[in-house]
Design a protein around this motif. Structure first.
Motif, PDB file in Angstrom:
ATOM      1  N   LYS A  63       0.850  -1.211   0.000  1.00 14.60           N
ATOM      2  CA  LYS A  63       0.000   0.000   0.000  1.00 14.60           C
ATOM      3  C   LYS A  63       0.880   1.254   0.000  1.00 14.60           C
ATOM      4  CE  LYS A  63      -3.100   1.728   3.189  1.00 14.60           C
ATOM      5  NZ  LYS A  63      -2.983   1.507   4.563  1.00 14.60           N
ATOM      6  N   ASP A  64       2.054   1.145   0.623  1.00 13.44           N
ATOM      7  CA  ASP A  64       2.968   2.297   0.669  1.00 13.44           C
ATOM      8  C   ASP A  64       3.455   2.675  -0.733  1.00 13.44           C
ATOM      9  OD1 ASP A  64       2.740   2.482   3.332  1.00 13.44           O
ATOM     10  OD2 ASP A  64       4.635   1.520   3.839  1.00 13.44           O
ATOM     11  N   ILE A  65       3.565   1.670  -1.604  1.00 11.82           N
ATOM     12  CA  ILE A  65       4.034   1.946  -2.968  1.00 11.82           C
ATOM     13  C   ILE A  65       2.990   2.788  -3.685  1.00 11.82           C
ATOM     14  CG2 ILE A  65       4.616   0.860  -5.191  1.00 11.82           C
ATOM     15  CD1 ILE A  65       5.639  -1.529  -3.362  1.00 11.82           C
ATOM     16  N   VAL A  66       1.726   2.435  -3.459  1.00  9.56           N
ATOM     17  CA  VAL A  66       0.623   3.208  -4.054  1.00  9.56           C
ATOM     18  C   VAL A  66       0.627   4.622  -3.471  1.00  9.56           C
ATOM     19  CG1 VAL A  66      -1.875   3.300  -4.353  1.00  9.56           C
ATOM     20  CG2 VAL A  66      -0.715   1.102  -4.343  1.00  9.56           C
ATOM     21  N   ASN A  67       0.757   4.699  -2.138  1.00 16.60           N
ATOM     22  CA  ASN A  67       0.798   6.026  -1.490  1.00 16.60           C
ATOM     23  C   ASN A  67       1.910   6.874  -2.078  1.00 16.60           C
ATOM     24  OD1 ASN A  67      -1.241   5.360   0.208  1.00 16.60           O
ATOM     25  ND2 ASN A  67       0.048   4.896   1.962  1.00 16.60           N
ATOM     26  N   LEU A  68       3.049   6.217  -2.299  1.00 16.27           N
ATOM     27  CA  LEU A  68       4.216   6.926  -2.831  1.00 16.27           C
ATOM     28  C   LEU A  68       3.906   7.542  -4.201  1.00 16.27           C
ATOM     29  CD1 LEU A  68       7.428   7.330  -2.743  1.00 16.27           C
ATOM     30  CD2 LEU A  68       7.413   5.435  -4.329  1.00 16.27           C
ATOM     31  N   ILE A  69       3.296   6.730  -5.073  1.00 16.48           N
ATOM     32  CA  ILE A  69       3.006   7.216  -6.430  1.00 16.48           C
ATOM     33  C   ILE A  69       1.990   8.353  -6.379  1.00 16.48           C
ATOM     34  CG2 ILE A  69       2.021   6.561  -8.672  1.00 16.48           C
ATOM     35  CD1 ILE A  69       3.218   3.738  -8.162  1.00 16.48           C
ATOM     36  N   LEU A  70       0.941   8.165  -5.577  1.00 15.25           N
ATOM     37  CA  LEU A  70      -0.096   9.207  -5.491  1.00 15.25           C
ATOM     38  C   LEU A  70       0.468  10.479  -4.851  1.00 15.25           C
ATOM     39  CD1 LEU A  70      -3.189   7.052  -4.449  1.00 15.25           C
ATOM     40  CD2 LEU A  70      -2.499   7.772  -6.733  1.00 15.25           C
ATOM     41  N   PHE A  71       1.346  10.293  -3.853  1.00 22.03           N
ATOM     42  CA  PHE A  71       1.939  11.467  -3.184  1.00 22.03           C
ATOM     43  C   PHE A  71       2.910  12.168  -4.131  1.00 22.03           C
ATOM     44  CE2 PHE A  71       4.927  13.302   0.128  1.00 22.03           C
ATOM     45  CZ  PHE A  71       4.057  14.328   0.468  1.00 22.03           C
ATOM     46  N   GLY A  72       3.626  11.371  -4.932  1.00 18.98           N
ATOM     47  CA  GLY A  72       4.530  11.950  -5.943  1.00 18.98           C
ATOM     48  C   GLY A  72       3.746  12.815  -6.916  1.00 18.98           C
ATOM     49  N   LYS A  73       2.553  12.312  -7.318  1.00 16.58           N
ATOM     50  CA  LYS A  73       1.702  13.085  -8.239  1.00 16.58           C
ATOM     51  C   LYS A  73       1.225  14.369  -7.575  1.00 16.58           C
ATOM     52  CE  LYS A  73      -0.118   9.573 -11.348  1.00 16.58           C
ATOM     53  NZ  LYS A  73      -1.242   8.788 -11.819  1.00 16.58           N
ATOM     54  N   ALA A  74       0.794  14.244  -6.303  1.00 13.69           N
ATOM     55  CA  ALA A  74       0.280  15.420  -5.580  1.00 13.69           C
ATOM     56  C   ALA A  74       1.374  16.469  -5.411  1.00 13.69           C
ATOM     57  CB  ALA A  74      -0.254  14.986  -4.217  1.00 13.69           C
ATOM     58  N   ALA A 121       3.578  29.946  -0.272  1.00 19.98           N
ATOM     59  CA  ALA A 121       3.931  29.278   0.994  1.00 19.98           C
ATOM     60  C   ALA A 121       2.739  28.508   1.549  1.00 19.98           C
ATOM     61  CB  ALA A 121       4.414  30.315   2.000  1.00 19.98           C
ATOM     62  N   ILE A 122       1.553  29.132   1.516  1.00 20.35           N
ATOM     63  CA  ILE A 122       0.353  28.469   2.058  1.00 20.35           C
ATOM     64  C   ILE A 122       0.016  27.250   1.204  1.00 20.35           C
ATOM     65  CG2 ILE A 122      -2.142  28.726   2.401  1.00 20.35           C
ATOM     66  CD1 ILE A 122      -1.532  31.660   3.253  1.00 20.35           C
ATOM     67  N   ASN A 123       0.085  27.405  -0.116  1.00 21.68           N
ATOM     68  CA  ASN A 123      -0.236  26.291  -1.007  1.00 21.68           C
ATOM     69  C   ASN A 123       0.679  25.098  -0.732  1.00 21.68           C
ATOM     70  OD1 ASN A 123      -1.625  25.015  -3.125  1.00 21.68           O
ATOM     71  ND2 ASN A 123      -0.027  25.550  -4.568  1.00 21.68           N
ATOM     72  N   ALA A 124       1.964  25.372  -0.499  1.00 22.99           N
ATOM     73  CA  ALA A 124       2.913  24.278  -0.201  1.00 22.99           C
ATOM     74  C   ALA A 124       2.533  23.587   1.101  1.00 22.99           C
ATOM     75  CB  ALA A 124       4.329  24.819  -0.112  1.00 22.99           C
ATOM     76  N   SER A 125       2.099  24.381   2.084  1.00 24.66           N
ATOM     77  CA  SER A 125       1.820  23.785   3.398  1.00 24.66           C
ATOM     78  C   SER A 125       0.546  22.930   3.381  1.00 24.66           C
ATOM     79  CB  SER A 125       1.710  24.870   4.469  1.00 24.66           C
ATOM     80  OG  SER A 125       0.546  25.620   4.233  1.00 24.66           O
ATOM     81  N   LEU A 126      -0.259  23.033   2.317  1.00 24.90           N
ATOM     82  CA  LEU A 126      -1.495  22.235   2.239  1.00 24.90           C
ATOM     83  C   LEU A 126      -1.242  20.812   1.735  1.00 24.90           C
ATOM     84  CD1 LEU A 126      -3.959  24.895   0.754  1.00 24.90           C
ATOM     85  CD2 LEU A 126      -3.804  24.115   3.110  1.00 24.90           C
ATOM     86  N   LEU A 127       0.016  20.526   1.384  1.00 19.38           N
ATOM     87  CA  LEU A 127       0.355  19.200   0.857  1.00 19.38           C
ATOM     88  C   LEU A 127       0.158  18.134   1.944  1.00 19.38           C
ATOM     89  CD1 LEU A 127       1.618  17.807  -1.643  1.00 19.38           C
ATOM     90  CD2 LEU A 127       3.821  18.110  -0.573  1.00 19.38           C
ATOM     91  N   LYS A 128      -0.498  17.022   1.566  1.00 13.57           N
ATOM     92  CA  LYS A 128      -0.743  15.962   2.557  1.00 13.57           C
ATOM     93  C   LYS A 128      -0.511  14.588   1.935  1.00 13.57           C
ATOM     94  CE  LYS A 128      -3.997  18.152   5.706  1.00 13.57           C
ATOM     95  NZ  LYS A 128      -3.695  19.500   5.241  1.00 13.57           N
ATOM     96  N   VAL A 129      -0.137  13.627   2.790  1.00 14.76           N
ATOM     97  CA  VAL A 129      -0.027  12.234   2.329  1.00 14.76           C
ATOM     98  C   VAL A 129      -1.366  11.581   2.618  1.00 14.76           C
ATOM     99  CG1 VAL A 129       1.116  10.016   2.683  1.00 14.76           C
ATOM    100  CG2 VAL A 129       2.423  12.105   2.915  1.00 14.76           C
ATOM    101  N   LYS A 130      -1.997  11.042   1.582  1.00 12.50           N
ATOM    102  CA  LYS A 130      -3.285  10.349   1.827  1.00 12.50           C
ATOM    103  C   LYS A 130      -2.959   8.918   2.224  1.00 12.50           C
ATOM    104  CE  LYS A 130      -6.220  12.982  -1.305  1.00 12.50           C
ATOM    105  NZ  LYS A 130      -5.256  13.917  -1.865  1.00 12.50           N
ATOM    106  N   VAL A 131      -3.424   8.529   3.398  1.00  8.66           N
ATOM    107  CA  VAL A 131      -3.126   7.160   3.838  1.00  8.66           C
ATOM    108  C   VAL A 131      -4.421   6.378   3.938  1.00  8.66           C
ATOM    109  CG1 VAL A 131      -2.142   5.776   5.660  1.00  8.66           C
ATOM    110  CG2 VAL A 131      -1.095   7.926   5.088  1.00  8.66           C
TER     111      VAL A 131
END
Length: 684
Positions: free
Chosen positions: A612-623, A674-684
């Motif tokens: 599941k972490d591999i999927v998270n990684l790809i989706l987080f890379g896209k985000a 700066a605010i836009n960068a701080s909105l980045l999240k890892v979807k788990v």
């Protein structure tokens, strides 16, 4: 977030490219293990705050003494020497308030690398010099009040933005803070407290309930449940008993235990993660280099447009003051500030966030390229399956030899082997408390099994392939279950029985494969296991296809074949026998390396073996990539609109931006980034 007055550009070992002073500073400072950088960053924030308030206090008298403001208000407070007082107050603002920008300007000139500080320094110096000349006899209208508001807003912008930047690196500081500073050292059954960084290999330390483990090591006494979520992203507490490894920084539950230290603090898993995150935050990917180039160009455009604007208005009959004001506004608005921060902020945030979720990024470009993946090649054992072979059945084919005897005799041979099958057999023997006899004349039969002499008997533990090759009949009772791996036990050339072992599929595997296919990413199973097992696993999980019975060096060839067909391939493997394939793949993902972060050939390391972490990684890379592009688009788009307005394109329609309005727009654009960068999240 400019350079602090006292330490211009000593942040990283090189001069950062245009617009990167703040980014580089952020990396150089707020992510050092000793936290000294963090304090320096805090001091700089305080410095800008202080300068802002001093300038703010001087703004009121400067405004009231400015002829232009008086003209607006229809009053006249001119008195003998008022222009000199105005000059004196403005000089304080210029020198004290403008100091960070002036020193930054000099640094950039020295480095032959004009950027944001160059532009601001140039703009305020021009405004100040021109206004000072008016006081001492030149005809025209000074714009001290505009200089004052420009510096005021610049200081405020930098102060706000530095606080946002500090937020982006906060996750890394949290990782640093995980490391407890003290440990309970046990010597001769006496416990005394010592500093964590004095611990040596083989020291024994006590961890009490609720405390953080002070060093990596192995439990020698006691047991407990540990929460390792901040290190591995694994949310459920893990049971640890004698002989289990523990990671420094994990939080103990309600048991207490003694740990034998396996390496010193600076080599601990956590220190390595912090160093890795720090390096990754400093390393530049293609996107970052693109942003740096864009910022460089923007600086050149700003200067050329500023000079062209000045010449245009002055030569078309406007006053010198008007032309000068347009030039200053253009140069301020064009600062490549937001552009310089667009990528570094997202980098800092994403790298630290990933580390908290058990994704360690060693290569930034690999991480950003994860959005291009079209095929993920999975190594089966330990990634899609749990990687532990368990004995599922023991069948005896002789009345003289019962199940336990088959297990006992075969365990004598298997105790010499490292193979997962051997581990499975020995685990079963341990459960049943069977004493393992000794084996003599041990010999490995390459790819087919092992043989030895046990208690005077010749024993072989072999694969089905060995039976076929030696024309031995497979027993009638043998029904191969597709998911089982079977070994046959031959005693004195007689087939005595067989042991079936199976490796359970991980519960998360099916969901991970499904998410990949929803994102139009193919999944392929690559394994050294037999075709039946591979087919069964790949069918059960709904994978695209499987490639079975491949040796480590053949894996590399398979990856090349996929790439030749135009696939962008990510390979997941354990980083040891898969090293060549990991290096060949477009993105190498090492899984389950636990404390061994040095999976050299992989660009990304997953602390857990969870697919599941591999999927998270790809989706987080896209985000992450999306955030970078959003930031770059915003930072560039804002300039495209604001620059012509500053130059006075709509002057005849009555629309004109003042230098202060330009500074406000520039600050807003930076804060948005700066605010836009701080909105980045890892979807788990």
């Amino acid at each position: 977030m400019s350079n602090a007055p006292s330490t211009p550009h000593q942040h990283t070992g090189h001069n950062p490219p245009t617009g990167m002073d703040h980014g580089a500073m952020m990396h150089g400072h707020s992510s050092k293990m000793d936290m000294g950088g963090h304090n320096h960053h805090a001091m700089m924030i305080a410095d800008f705050k202080k300068r802002f308030y001093v300038v703010l206090a001087l703004t009121v008298p400067i405004m009231l003494l400015s002829p232009m403001i008086q003209h607006f208000m229809g009053v006249s407070w001119q008195f003998t020497g008022s222009s000199y007082i105005l000059f004196a107050l403005s000089s304080v603002v210029f020198v004290y308030g403008g100091w960070p920008f002036l020193t930054g300007w000099l640094d950039e000139i020295k480095a032959k690398n004009p950027g944001m500080m160059f532009l601001i320094g140039f703009a305020i110096t021009v405004a100040y010099a021109y206004s000072a000349a008016i006081v001492f006899g030149l005809q025209g209208m000074d714009f001290f009040w505009e200089l004052d508001t420009l510096i005021l807003i610049m200081l405020l912008g930098h102060w706000i933005e530095m606080k946002s930047v500090a937020g982006a690196s906060k996750e890394l500081d949290l990782l640093v803070q995980l490391m407890p500073s003290d440990a309970h050292l046990v010597t001769n059954n006496v416990t005394h407290d010592v500093k964590t960084d004095t611990l040596k290999v083989d020291d024994v330390i006590l961890t009490k309930p609720g405390e953080k483990v002070a060093a990596d090591g192995v439990i020698v006494d006691g047991e407990s449940y540990l929460n390792e979520s901040m290190l591995t992203g694994e949310s459920t507490p893990v049971k640890k008993t004698k002989g289990d490894k523990v990671i420094a920084g994990s939080i103990n539950g309600n048991g207490s235990f003694n740990v034998k230290v396996s390496h010193s603090a600076k080599d601990s898993y956590l220190s390595q993660v912090v160093k890795l995150v720090d390096d990754a935050q400093k390393s530049k990917s293609q996107t970052q280099l693109l942003a740096d180039r864009a910022a460089k160009w923007l600086t050149i455009i700003a200067l050329l447009t500023g000079i062209a604007t000045f010449l245009y208005w002055y030569l078309t009959g406007q006053t010198f003051a008007f032309a000068m004001e347009r030039m200053v506004t253009v140069i301020v608005i064009c600062c490549p500030h937001a552009l310089g921060l667009a990528v570094p902020l997202v980098v800092a945030k994403s790298t630290a966030l990933s580390a908290k979720h058990g994704l360690l990024i060693k290569n930034r470009t690999a991480f950003e390229n994860s959005r291009k993946i079209t095929t993920v090649v999975f190594d089966k054992t330990g990634t899609l399956t749990i990687g532990k072979f368990e004995v599922s059945k023991i069948i005896s084919l002789h009345s003289d030899v019962d199940d336990k005897e088959i297990l006992r005799i075969s365990s004598a041979l298997e105790q010499k082997s490292e193979h997962p099958i051997a581990t499975g057999i020995l685990q079963k023997v341990k459960e049943l408390n069977i004493a393992i006899p000794t084996a003599e004349n041990f010999k490995a039969l390459t790819g087919q099994g092992v043989e030895a002499t046990v208690e005077g008997k010749e024993v072989r533990v072999v694969s089905p392939g060995y039976l076929k090759e030696n024309n031995l009949n497979v027993p009638d009772s043998y029904q191969s279950d597709e998911t089982e791996t079977v070994v046959f036990v031959i005693i004195d050339n007689q087939l005595a029985g067989y042991i079936a072992l199976s490796d359970q599929i991980r519960p998360e595997s099916a969901g991970a494969i499904q998410t990949l296919s929803e994102n139009h990413i193919k999944s392929i199973l690559l394994t050294g296991d037999n075709a039946k097992v591979a087919e069964s696993v790949s069918k059960t999980l709904g994978m695209e296809s499987f490639i079975a019975e491949v040796l480590p060096h053949q894996k590399l060839e398979k990856i090349k074949e996929l790439q030749a067909h135009g696939e962008f391939v990510a390979m997941t493997g354990d980083g040891v026998n898969d090293a060549p394939a990991l290096a060949q793949a477009d993105i190498g993902i090492a899984v389950g390396s636990g404390s061994d972060i040095a999976a050299e050939t992989a660009g990304i390391v997953l602390v857990n073996s969870n697919p599941k972490d591999i999927v998270n990684l790809i989706l987080f890379g896209k985000a992450t990539y999306k955030k970078m592009i959003q930031n770059l688009a915003w930072a560039t788009g804002y300039n495209v609109i604001a620059l012509p307005l500053a130059a006075g394109v709509l002057y005849h329609q009555g629309i004109l931006l003042s230098p202060a309005a330009g500074a406000v727009l520039m600050t807003v654009s930076t804060v948005v980034v700066a605010i836009n960068a701080s909105l980045l999240k890892v979807k788990v």
